[in-house]
Design a protein around this motif. Sequence first.
Motif, PDB file in Angstrom:
ATOM      1  N   THR A 148      23.790  24.168  40.982  1.00 11.78           N
ATOM      2  CA  THR A 148      24.051  25.387  40.220  1.00 11.78           C
ATOM      3  C   THR A 148      25.517  25.525  39.831  1.00 11.78           C
ATOM      4  OG1 THR A 148      24.427  26.642  42.257  1.00 11.78           O
ATOM      5  CG2 THR A 148      22.178  26.586  41.394  1.00 11.78           C
ATOM      6  N   GLY A 149      26.400  24.732  40.441  1.00 10.08           N
ATOM      7  CA  GLY A 149      27.826  24.855  40.169  1.00 10.08           C
ATOM      8  C   GLY A 149      28.493  25.957  40.949  1.00 10.08           C
ATOM      9  N   LEU A 150      27.787  26.562  41.898  1.00 12.53           N
ATOM     10  CA  LEU A 150      28.350  27.638  42.705  1.00 12.53           C
ATOM     11  C   LEU A 150      29.056  27.081  43.933  1.00 12.53           C
ATOM     12  CD1 LEU A 150      25.377  30.154  42.524  1.00 12.53           C
ATOM     13  CD2 LEU A 150      27.625  30.447  41.465  1.00 12.53           C
ATOM     14  N   GLY A 151      30.091  27.797  44.371  1.00 15.24           N
ATOM     15  CA  GLY A 151      30.827  27.404  45.559  1.00 15.24           C
ATOM     16  C   GLY A 151      30.361  28.176  46.779  1.00 15.24           C
ATOM     17  N   PRO A 152      31.105  28.132  47.880  1.00 19.29           N
ATOM     18  CA  PRO A 152      30.734  28.852  49.100  1.00 19.29           C
ATOM     19  C   PRO A 152      30.944  30.354  48.940  1.00 19.29           C
ATOM     20  CG  PRO A 152      32.870  27.819  49.366  1.00 19.29           C
ATOM     21  CD  PRO A 152      32.328  27.343  48.040  1.00 19.29           C
ATOM     22  N   THR A 153      30.321  31.116  49.822  1.00 23.12           N
ATOM     23  CA  THR A 153      30.532  32.563  49.836  1.00 23.12           C
ATOM     24  C   THR A 153      31.916  32.876  50.380  1.00 23.12           C
ATOM     25  OG1 THR A 153      29.623  32.767  52.063  1.00 23.12           O
ATOM     26  CG2 THR A 153      28.067  32.917  50.216  1.00 23.12           C
ATOM     27  N   VAL A 154      32.307  34.121  50.248  1.00 22.97           N
ATOM     28  CA  VAL A 154      33.603  34.552  50.791  1.00 22.97           C
ATOM     29  C   VAL A 154      33.644  34.314  52.290  1.00 22.97           C
ATOM     30  CG1 VAL A 154      35.079  36.575  51.209  1.00 22.97           C
ATOM     31  CG2 VAL A 154      34.017  36.233  48.963  1.00 22.97           C
ATOM     32  N   ALA A 155      32.546  34.647  52.979  1.00 23.43           N
ATOM     33  CA  ALA A 155      32.509  34.464  54.438  1.00 23.43           C
ATOM     34  C   ALA A 155      32.669  32.998  54.811  1.00 23.43           C
ATOM     35  CB  ALA A 155      31.202  35.026  55.000  1.00 23.43           C
TER      36      ALA A 155
END
Length: 804
Positions: A148-155
Amino acid sequence: MTMSRETDRTGAAPRTLAEELRARPDQALAALLRARPDLLSPVPGDLTQLATRAATRASVARALDRLDRFALQTAEALAVAPDPCPYDTLAALLTGDEPDDPRITDSLPRAVATLRQQALLWGPEDRLRLVRTVRDLLAPTPARPSPTGLGPTVAEATAGMSPGRLQQLLAAAGLPATHDPVTAVTALTELFEDRARLAALLRTAPAEARQVLDRLLWGPPYGTVTADPAPHLRWLLDRGLLLPTAPGAVVLPREVAMHLRAGRAHRHPEPVPPVLAPVTERSPATVDATAAGEALTALSTVEELLSDWETTGPLVLRAGGLSVRDLKRTATVLDCAEQTAAFWAELAHAAGLLASDGEVDERYAPTPAYDDWLQLPPERRWAHLATAWLATTRTPGLAGGKDAKGRTLAALGPGLDRTAAPEVRRRVLGLLASLAPGAAVPAEAVLARLAWEHPAGQESRARLARQALAEAELLGVTGRGALASPGRALLAGDDPAPALAPLLPEPLDHVLLQADLTAVAPGPLHRPLAQTLGVLADIESKGGATVYRFSPDSVRRALDAGRTAAELLAFLTEHSRTPVPQPLSYLIEDVARRHGTLRVGAAASYLRCDDEALLNELLADRRSAPLRLRRLAPTVLAAQAGPEELLTGLRAMGYAPAAESAEGNVLITRPDAHRTPPRSAPVPVQEGPPAPDATLLDAAVRAIRAGDRAATAERKPASTATTGGLPRTGSAETLATMQAAVLTGTTLWIGYVNADGAASQRVIAPVKVEGGFVTAYDHTADEVRTYPLHRITGVAELADETAS
C-alpha cells in the motif's frame, strides 16, 4: 452491515481459526481444500491441524499468490488496519472519502468471502481478523515496505524514543505536555487521526514541506535527511510529521499519510477486472476456415520436420537439447523463424512423436508412435497435437534465452518447463471463449485481464500468455485472433476432431503440371501422392496451394530411389490434370540418360564409364582437382576420395553418377528411416500436489471430521481411574459396555494398544461383538475395523451422543 453467521456450536463467535473451520459446513471445507490443495498433503488429522497448516508461511504465501488484485488489495488494507477490524472500517480504507463508490461496495463482500473461504481471514464481520502469518507477510517493515506504500504507525515509529523528545513533539504541535511516554504517543496519534485538527496544522506548513509529504505519500514512505536539515524539513521533524527511524533516515507516519490520502489505503483500488475491449467482430465461418488452414499447415510442418529428422536427426547436446546450429538448419528446412522451429520440435516431443534414440551418438529421431500417427485421419492427428500442447509445461518461446546462471536455454533441453504454462493457456483460451463466436480482442486486453486475475508473477505470466496466443494461432486453435470451433471443443475437454473434420478439404489425387517445371497442388494431397511427389520434386512454397519444383537434383533423387524414367513419366501422367509439359519430359529423360553412365565403386574409390570422351572431359575439368583422379584404364579412373565424397563431388559438378556394388550392380540409395525405441510422451512437470478431485475431497473432509470428533468429543469419566490419558476399565465391564452399545447404537471412547505397543484413543460405534473381537465403525479412521478385546485398555461413553 449484518453480522457473520459463522459461529461455533454454542452460538458464540469463534475464538480461533480452528473454531471457525469447525463451524463450517462440509461444502465449505471442501472448497478450502480445493483452493489450497497443499493442505491435503498429507490429510490433516483434525481441524486444529488443518488450521495450523493453513497458517504456515509457505502455504499462506502460495495462497496469496493465487488471489486476484482486489482480493489482494483487501488483504493489504486489513494488514494496515486495526486488529480486529470492523467491516465498515475496512470499507472506509478502500473507499476513502467516497464511501458510496458502487464498484467497491459491490465487490468488497466477494473479496472478503474469498479471503474467508481460503482461511486467510476469520471472525464475524464486526471483528475481522487476518491470519497472523498473512499480516506478517503484508504489514510494512523498513526492510519490506507495504504494497500500500504506507509506513509504520506513530506508536511503532516512536518506540524507543526518549520521553523528552516526545514532549518536544507535543509542544511543537501545540499539544499540552503529558506525564509519561504512553500518553504522549496517544495524544500525538489522536492529533494525526483528527482530520480537522491535522488539516489546520498542515495549513501552517511551508510550501516546501507539503512537497516533501507529497513525494512520500504513496510510497515508499522512507526518506533521508542530513545532520542539519533544511528549515522546511526541520518543521516537519519538530512536529512529528516525519519521524526518525535511524540516523539520517525518516518515515512518514501512517496516520499522516491516511489523512493526506483522503482515507484510502490504495492509490488506485481495482475492484472490477478490466473489460476485454475493443472487440473485433468476425464471421465465425471465416475464423473456422482460417484456423482449419493453420491446422493443415501445422500437420504438414510437423510431418516435414520428422521426415527430415528420420534420416538426418540432429545430435543431442551433452547437457540435453538442440544445438543452435541444428536449430538454424531446422528453421531453414521448415522455412520459418528459429523460435517457430523450436515450437514445432517441442510440440512433436510433447506429443510423443519425437525423442532421443539413446544410442552412443545420441540423436533425435521419430518414435514408433509417429508411424501410427501418420495413419490417422487429419483431424485425429491434429487433435493429438492440440491436446498435447494444451497440457504441456514446456515453453519453447524461452529457447535461446538465459537461465538464472546465465546459460543458454536450448530447444528440447532442460530449463524450459514452466508449471504455470498449462494454466495460463487454459485461461487465455477461456477469456477468448467468453466472447461471442468470431470475436477477437487485442493481446494487451487479454494481458490486462490476466494481470488483474493473477497479479503475483505478473511479468512471467504475461510472457507465457503472449506465447500461448502466438502458439494457438500457429496450431489453428484460434483463427485471426478468435477462438475457433475446434478450440472451443478442446478447451471444454471434448474431442475436437469432430469439430475440425467438416472444416478440412478433401485430400486431392491430382496436381497441375506447368511448363516452368513446377507442379501446383491446389489443396492437401493423398499421402502416397504427396510422398512420391516429395521425392521427385522440391517444395518451393506452401500455403493454400503447394508449389513443387522439378530440378535435375530432384529427378536424380527419384532415380536413385529405384524409379525409372518411364515410371516417373507414367506417374506424372496419371496424377496430373494437365498434360506433362515437354520441358519436364526432356528433363526426366535427359537426367535418366546420364544417370548411371558414370559408376562409382569402392577401391579407394574408382570411377567407371564406357564413354572415354566423358572421362577425358572429367579429367580436364579443374573442378575435379580436389578428387585427385587418375586414369587406370581407358574406361576407369581411380580417386583418392571415398565413394560418398566422390559421388557428392561429381553431382556438385553437374554430373549424374550412380553408385555400384562390388558385383557391378547399381545401388538404390534410398535413405533408411531411423526410429527410436518405444518412448512414451513426456509427463508435464507438476509444482505441488495436483488439484484434488471430488472423491478425494469428500474422503478428506470425512476423515478430518472424524479425527476432529475423536479429538474434541467430551468424555464421561470412566468407571475406573484413568492413567496415561487412556480410559481404564476391567475386561468384564468393557465387554458389557460394548454389547450394550451394539444394542443402543451408542458411540464409545476407547483406549487401544496395537501389536507394536503404541497406544491411541479412538471413537468407535460398535456393530458386532463375538469371538473376542469387536467390529465397529472407527470415526477416527473413517472406516469399519475389527479390534481384539484384549487390546482395548478401557471404554467410556461420550457425553454428547449427537457428536457422533
